[in-house]
Design a protein around this motif. Structure first.
Motif, short mmCIF file in Angstrom:
data_model
loop_
_atom_site.label_atom_id
_atom_site.label_comp_id
_atom_site.label_asym_id
_atom_site.label_seq_id
_atom_site.Cartn_x
_atom_site.Cartn_y
_atom_site.Cartn_z
N ALA A 29 0.85 -1.19 0.00
CA ALA A 29 0.00 0.00 0.00
C ALA A 29 0.89 1.25 0.00
CB ALA A 29 -0.92 0.00 1.21
N THR A 30 0.87 1.99 -1.11
CA THR A 30 1.69 3.18 -1.24
C THR A 30 0.83 4.34 -1.72
OG1 THR A 30 2.29 2.71 -3.55
CG2 THR A 30 3.74 1.84 -1.83
N VAL A 31 1.25 5.55 -1.40
CA VAL A 31 0.61 6.75 -1.94
C VAL A 31 1.72 7.69 -2.38
CG1 VAL A 31 0.41 7.88 0.33
CG2 VAL A 31 -1.09 8.58 -1.55
N GLY A 32 1.64 8.12 -3.62
CA GLY A 32 2.71 8.96 -4.18
C GLY A 32 4.05 8.27 -4.15
N GLY A 33 4.05 6.93 -4.18
CA GLY A 33 5.29 6.16 -4.16
C GLY A 33 5.84 5.85 -2.79
N SER A 34 5.23 6.37 -1.72
CA SER A 34 5.71 6.13 -0.36
C SER A 34 4.81 5.12 0.34
CB SER A 34 5.73 7.43 0.45
OG SER A 34 6.64 8.36 -0.12
N VAL A 35 5.41 4.20 1.08
CA VAL A 35 4.65 3.17 1.78
C VAL A 35 3.83 3.79 2.90
CG1 VAL A 35 4.82 1.09 3.18
CG2 VAL A 35 6.33 1.39 1.22
N ILE A 36 2.55 3.49 2.93
CA ILE A 36 1.68 3.97 3.99
C ILE A 36 2.07 3.29 5.31
CG2 ILE A 36 -0.69 3.98 4.86
CD1 ILE A 36 -1.63 4.11 1.94
N GLY A 37 2.28 4.11 6.34
CA GLY A 37 2.64 3.56 7.65
C GLY A 37 4.12 3.45 7.90
N THR A 38 4.97 3.81 6.91
CA THR A 38 6.41 3.76 7.13
C THR A 38 6.83 4.91 8.02
OG1 THR A 38 6.79 2.76 4.98
CG2 THR A 38 8.67 3.80 6.03
N PRO A 39 7.54 4.63 9.12
CA PRO A 39 8.02 5.72 9.96
C PRO A 39 8.90 6.68 9.17
CG PRO A 39 8.29 3.61 11.07
CD PRO A 39 7.90 3.31 9.65
N VAL A 40 8.80 7.96 9.51
CA VAL A 40 9.59 8.97 8.81
C VAL A 40 11.04 8.88 9.26
CG1 VAL A 40 9.89 11.44 8.41
CG2 VAL A 40 7.59 10.47 8.66
N PRO A 41 12.01 8.79 8.32
CA PRO A 41 13.42 8.73 8.72
C PRO A 41 13.89 10.06 9.29
CG PRO A 41 13.21 8.92 6.34
CD PRO A 41 11.83 8.69 6.88
N VAL A 42 15.04 10.06 9.96
CA VAL A 42 15.59 11.29 10.52
C VAL A 42 15.77 12.30 9.40
CG1 VAL A 42 17.59 12.32 11.67
CG2 VAL A 42 16.76 10.06 12.36
N PRO A 43 15.27 13.53 9.54
CA PRO A 43 15.41 14.53 8.48
C PRO A 43 16.87 14.79 8.15
CG PRO A 43 13.84 15.25 10.13
CD PRO A 43 14.50 14.03 10.68
N ALA A 44 17.12 15.09 6.88
CA ALA A 44 18.49 15.30 6.41
C ALA A 44 19.23 16.37 7.19
CB ALA A 44 18.48 15.63 4.92
N PRO A 45 18.62 17.53 7.50
CA PRO A 45 19.34 18.55 8.27
C PRO A 45 19.81 18.05 9.63
CG PRO A 45 17.39 19.50 7.26
CD PRO A 45 17.30 18.02 7.08
N LEU A 46 18.96 17.23 10.31
CA LEU A 46 19.37 16.69 11.61
C LEU A 46 20.50 15.70 11.45
CD1 LEU A 46 15.93 16.18 13.40
CD2 LEU A 46 17.56 18.05 13.67
N THR A 47 20.43 14.90 10.37
CA THR A 47 21.50 13.95 10.11
C THR A 47 22.82 14.67 9.88
OG1 THR A 47 19.93 12.42 9.14
CG2 THR A 47 22.24 12.06 8.62
N LEU A 48 22.79 15.75 9.06
CA LEU A 48 23.99 16.50 8.77
C LEU A 48 24.53 17.18 10.02
CD1 LEU A 48 23.00 18.10 5.35
CD2 LEU A 48 24.64 16.25 5.76
N MET A 49 23.63 17.71 10.86
CA MET A 49 24.06 18.35 12.09
C MET A 49 24.74 17.35 13.00
SD MET A 49 21.88 20.68 14.77
CE MET A 49 20.82 19.34 15.30
N GLY A 50 24.14 16.15 13.11
CA GLY A 50 24.74 15.10 13.92
C GLY A 50 26.09 14.70 13.39
N LEU A 51 26.22 14.62 12.06
CA LEU A 51 27.50 14.28 11.44
C LEU A 51 28.54 15.34 11.77
CD1 LEU A 51 29.21 12.58 9.54
CD2 LEU A 51 28.24 13.84 7.61
N GLY A 52 28.12 16.61 11.71
CA GLY A 52 29.06 17.70 12.02
C GLY A 52 29.54 17.65 13.45
N LEU A 53 28.60 17.38 14.38
CA LEU A 53 28.98 17.33 15.79
C LEU A 53 29.93 16.17 16.08
CD1 LEU A 53 25.55 18.17 17.45
CD2 LEU A 53 27.58 19.64 17.35
N LEU A 54 29.63 15.01 15.50
CA LEU A 54 30.50 13.87 15.72
C LEU A 54 31.86 14.07 15.07
CD1 LEU A 54 28.08 10.82 15.40
CD2 LEU A 54 29.13 11.74 17.45
N ALA A 55 31.85 14.69 13.88
CA ALA A 55 33.12 14.96 13.19
C ALA A 55 33.95 15.93 13.99
CB ALA A 55 32.83 15.51 11.80
#
Length: 259
Positions: free
Chosen positions: A225-251
């Protein structure tokens, strides 16, 4: 080299965080329902769907609940016990394609032919579209079946004769491998597609119900079951800005330790 390895490991770790929560449509994350519903691996006559999930969703009249049929749908007779599964609320834009696969399976037939359905509901649980109904006719066709509405979704294939015989599927309970009169069998996997008309929030509902009695069970498997190509009920992954911020802090931490 150690510093570079740390950065590489950090990047891979955060990439995995960003991808975490991506689950198969079959796991029914966030789905709710009444009666007998859940997820199941391929078994018996119900094979893996074209979507390819290791598990898919199902609803079954076996151990179902009274009062879950569709009002005014079914013709002469009455709905008995059944089951429904309801997706989590999802957002869709006008023109988005809602798609899924289904496989209707029944051990009942003749004047007791059960039926299954899929509906699109708005956020207030009002019906937006009766996407399809599946029910056998005395001749064996299943979509839309006798005394049933014309599907509002586009189905592939458009016309589906029943694959006749006593269907083998564990979700039918003790009626697996049995058959009451003409109409028993299964459809095989059918693809349903529907274009969302208006931007908004929606539910996808799957259901099945016994007709005229509670003997000889029926069920429906569904997957992808998908809508607009995305699976219905799939948890939203960590947003890219948060991922990049985390990468910067760890780096930054890695740089300080390296110094």
């Amino acid at each position: 080299m150690k510093f570079r390895s740390k950065l590489t490991a950090t990047y891979l770790f955060l990439s995995l965080i960003g991808l975490s929560g991506q689950v198969s449509a079959s796991l029914m994350t966030g789905w709710t329902g009444q009666g007998n519903f859940g997820s199941s691996a391929a078994d018996g006559d119900v094979t893996t769907s074209p979507f390819g999930s290791t598990e898919f969703g199902y609803v079954s009249t076996q151990n179902g609940t009274i009062g879950l049929g569709l009002d005014g749908v079914g013709g002469s007779g009455s709905a008995e016990n059944g089951s429904v599964a309801l997706s989590p609320l999802f957002s869709a834009e006008s023109g988005d394609s809602l798609e899924f696969f289904f496989n209707y399976v029944t051990s009942d037939g003749a004047g007791f032919a059960d039926y299954a359905w899929a509906r699109l509901l708005d956020s207030a649980m009002n019906q937006v579209a009766l996407l399809f109904t599946a029910r056998t006719t005395p001749g064996g066709d299943t979509v839309p079946g006798f005394n049933m509405p014309t599907p509002e979704a586009t189905l592939t294939p458009a016309s589906t004769p029943i694959i006749a015989g006593a269907p083998d599927w564990s979700q039918l309970g003790s009626d697996s491998g049995t058959c009451y009169d003409d109409g028993c069998g299964y459809t095989g996997w059918i693809k349903a597609s529907y274009a969302i008309a208006n931007t908004g929030n929606y539910y996808l509902q799957m259901g099945v119900v016994n007709w005229n009695d509670n003997d000889f069970q029926s069920g429906m498997a569904f997957d992808g079951a998908t809508v607009g190509g995305s699976v219905i009920g799939t948890p939203v992954p960590v947003p890219a800005p948060l991922t990049l911020m985390g990468l910067g802090l760890l780096a930054l931490g890695a740089v300080r330790k390296h110094r």
